[in-house]
Scaffold this active site. Sequence first.
Site, PDB file in Angstrom:
ATOM      1  N   GLU A   1     -19.412  13.849   2.976  1.00  0.00           N
ATOM      2  CA  GLU A   1     -17.937  14.403   2.994  1.00  0.00           C
ATOM      3  C   GLU A   1     -16.966  13.897   2.124  1.00  0.00           C
ATOM      4  O   GLU A   1     -15.655  14.023   1.973  1.00  0.00           O
ATOM      5  CB  GLU A   1     -17.271  14.094   4.486  1.00  0.00           C
ATOM      6  CG  GLU A   1     -18.033  14.598   5.798  1.00  0.00           C
ATOM      7  CD  GLU A   1     -18.040  16.209   5.748  1.00  0.00           C
ATOM      8  OE1 GLU A   1     -17.826  16.718   4.768  1.00  0.00           O
ATOM      9  OE2 GLU A   1     -18.454  16.522   6.882  1.00  0.00           O
TER      10      GLU A   1
ATOM     11  N   HIS B   1     -11.903   9.947   8.820  1.00  0.00           N
ATOM     12  CA  HIS B   1     -12.745  10.994   9.482  1.00  0.00           C
ATOM     13  C   HIS B   1     -13.718  10.518  10.551  1.00  0.00           C
ATOM     14  O   HIS B   1     -14.413   9.620  10.262  1.00  0.00           O
ATOM     15  CB  HIS B   1     -13.428  11.740   8.325  1.00  0.00           C
ATOM     16  CG  HIS B   1     -14.376  12.963   9.113  1.00  0.00           C
ATOM     17  ND1 HIS B   1     -13.983  13.854  10.145  1.00  0.00           N
ATOM     18  CD2 HIS B   1     -15.796  13.165   8.828  1.00  0.00           C
ATOM     19  CE1 HIS B   1     -14.976  14.684  10.384  1.00  0.00           C
ATOM     20  NE2 HIS B   1     -15.859  13.999   9.733  1.00  0.00           N
TER      21      HIS B   1
ATOM     22  N   HIS C   1     -15.323  11.681  14.615  1.00  0.00           N
ATOM     23  CA  HIS C   1     -15.805  12.764  15.707  1.00  0.00           C
ATOM     24  C   HIS C   1     -15.414  12.030  17.042  1.00  0.00           C
ATOM     25  O   HIS C   1     -16.383  12.062  18.119  1.00  0.00           O
ATOM     26  CB  HIS C   1     -17.348  13.017  15.596  1.00  0.00           C
ATOM     27  CG  HIS C   1     -17.793  13.486  14.388  1.00  0.00           C
ATOM     28  ND1 HIS C   1     -19.220  13.851  13.994  1.00  0.00           N
ATOM     29  CD2 HIS C   1     -17.315  13.785  13.103  1.00  0.00           C
ATOM     30  CE1 HIS C   1     -19.364  14.117  12.889  1.00  0.00           C
ATOM     31  NE2 HIS C   1     -18.129  14.053  12.210  1.00  0.00           N
TER      32      HIS C   1
ATOM     33  N   TYR D   1       6.201  14.719  22.814  1.00  0.00           N
ATOM     34  CA  TYR D   1       6.859  14.445  21.739  1.00  0.00           C
ATOM     35  C   TYR D   1       6.160  13.791  20.447  1.00  0.00           C
ATOM     36  O   TYR D   1       6.625  13.874  19.299  1.00  0.00           O
ATOM     37  CB  TYR D   1       8.178  13.762  21.876  1.00  0.00           C
ATOM     38  CG  TYR D   1       8.176  12.372  22.131  1.00  0.00           C
ATOM     39  CD1 TYR D   1       8.381  11.655  21.077  1.00  0.00           C
ATOM     40  CD2 TYR D   1       8.247  11.727  23.190  1.00  0.00           C
ATOM     41  CE1 TYR D   1       8.346  10.311  21.138  1.00  0.00           C
ATOM     42  CE2 TYR D   1       8.155  10.372  23.577  1.00  0.00           C
ATOM     43  CZ  TYR D   1       8.122   9.686  22.483  1.00  0.00           C
ATOM     44  OH  TYR D   1       7.947   8.194  22.597  1.00  0.00           O
TER      45      TYR D   1
ATOM     46  N   HIS E   1     -16.483  20.200  14.783  1.00  0.00           N
ATOM     47  CA  HIS E   1     -16.913  19.049  13.895  1.00  0.00           C
ATOM     48  C   HIS E   1     -16.255  17.748  14.364  1.00  0.00           C
ATOM     49  O   HIS E   1     -16.803  17.093  14.983  1.00  0.00           O
ATOM     50  CB  HIS E   1     -16.677  19.413  12.457  1.00  0.00           C
ATOM     51  CG  HIS E   1     -17.055  18.521  11.569  1.00  0.00           C
ATOM     52  ND1 HIS E   1     -17.189  18.834  10.215  1.00  0.00           N
ATOM     53  CD2 HIS E   1     -17.113  17.172  11.562  1.00  0.00           C
ATOM     54  CE1 HIS E   1     -17.430  17.873   9.667  1.00  0.00           C
ATOM     55  NE2 HIS E   1     -17.660  16.680  10.423  1.00  0.00           N
TER      56      HIS E   1
ATOM     57  N   TYR F   1      13.247   4.765  13.255  1.00  0.00           N
ATOM     58  CA  TYR F   1      12.915   4.216  14.723  1.00  0.00           C
ATOM     59  C   TYR F   1      11.344   3.502  14.111  1.00  0.00           C
ATOM     60  O   TYR F   1      11.252   2.211  14.748  1.00  0.00           O
ATOM     61  CB  TYR F   1      12.298   5.332  15.752  1.00  0.00           C
ATOM     62  CG  TYR F   1      11.737   4.605  16.654  1.00  0.00           C
ATOM     63  CD1 TYR F   1      12.190   3.784  17.752  1.00  0.00           C
ATOM     64  CD2 TYR F   1      10.123   5.047  17.292  1.00  0.00           C
ATOM     65  CE1 TYR F   1      11.608   3.513  18.854  1.00  0.00           C
ATOM     66  CE2 TYR F   1       9.535   4.433  18.385  1.00  0.00           C
ATOM     67  CZ  TYR F   1      10.475   3.671  19.081  1.00  0.00           C
ATOM     68  OH  TYR F   1       9.972   2.900  20.266  1.00  0.00           O
TER      69      TYR F   1
HETATM   70  P1  13P Z   1     -21.847  10.614   6.488  1.00  0.00           P
HETATM   71  O1  13P Z   1     -22.861   9.729   7.027  1.00  0.00           O
HETATM   72  O2  13P Z   1     -22.417  11.292   5.204  1.00  0.00           O
HETATM   73  O3  13P Z   1     -20.459   9.970   5.891  1.00  0.00           O
HETATM   74  O4  13P Z   1     -21.530  11.921   7.317  1.00  0.00           O
HETATM   75  C1  13P Z   1     -21.243  11.592   8.724  1.00  0.00           C
HETATM   76  C2  13P Z   1     -20.188  12.673   9.229  1.00  0.00           C
HETATM   77  O5  13P Z   1     -19.217  12.650  10.032  1.00  0.00           O
HETATM   78  C3  13P Z   1     -20.458  14.090   8.539  1.00  0.00           C
HETATM   79  O6  13P Z   1     -19.237  14.847   8.767  1.00  0.00           O
END
Ligand code: 13P
Length: 217
Positions: A78, A97, A99, A118, A160, A213
């Site tokens: 990514e 990033h 999941h 909020y 994703h 705040y």
């Molecule tokens: P990588 O192991 O290449 O970082 O990928 C994991 C991932 O979450 C792809 O969306």
Amino acid sequence: MRNDLSATLTQREAIIAACRVMNRNGLNQGTSGNISMRQGEGMLITPTSLPYDTMEPDDIVWMGFDGSVSGKRQASSEWRFHLDILRAKPDVNAVVHAHPTACTTVAIMEKSIPPLHYMIAICGGHDIRCAPYATFGTSELSENALAALEDRSACLLAHHGMIATGRTLDRAMWLAVEVETLARQYLGCLPFGEPPLLSVEEIQNVISRMANYGHAS
Ligand code: 13P
């Protein structure tokens, strides 16, 4: 005392520590997810497919904004959206990033998170957009993510996961947990039907109050 990992660890160590935290706290699982931090004219990013528990500082890959790469591993699949976000948003220094289950469930339904609480304001506006689906690692996914992140510090990725950004890695990690909490709250409401929402004006009001705040990014 402020728990600022990046102040006491090297950037490479801070990235690995954050990866382990996100797996331990249930924000992520296995080798899914990836983290980057701005460094000079480029970024440090996790390698692809390497378990976080065995990751060492020299496994982290450096990529320049000019496309140069240095490191013994291959960068995360990514890397494109990490690089494009850091290039497009000078105030962002870290990209997380993951999941997480609640965010990903909402994203599978191709839904944005609406202004049901909020705290949505911490992401910069009245919603957390869901970027349309594109295959992982593609420039199309990066373009979709950047559009969803316009005036926002976090977004969902359809079918994703999610992206959270911040001035610091600690802030991006904090935001990722908050976004997952909002997604969980949304999922908790949905069995009762679509929840009543706060107005766009009220979220703007909250954003102004937050500036004084401590929630401001
Ligand atoms: P990588 O192991 O290449 O970082 O990928 C994991 C991932 O979450 C792809 O969306």
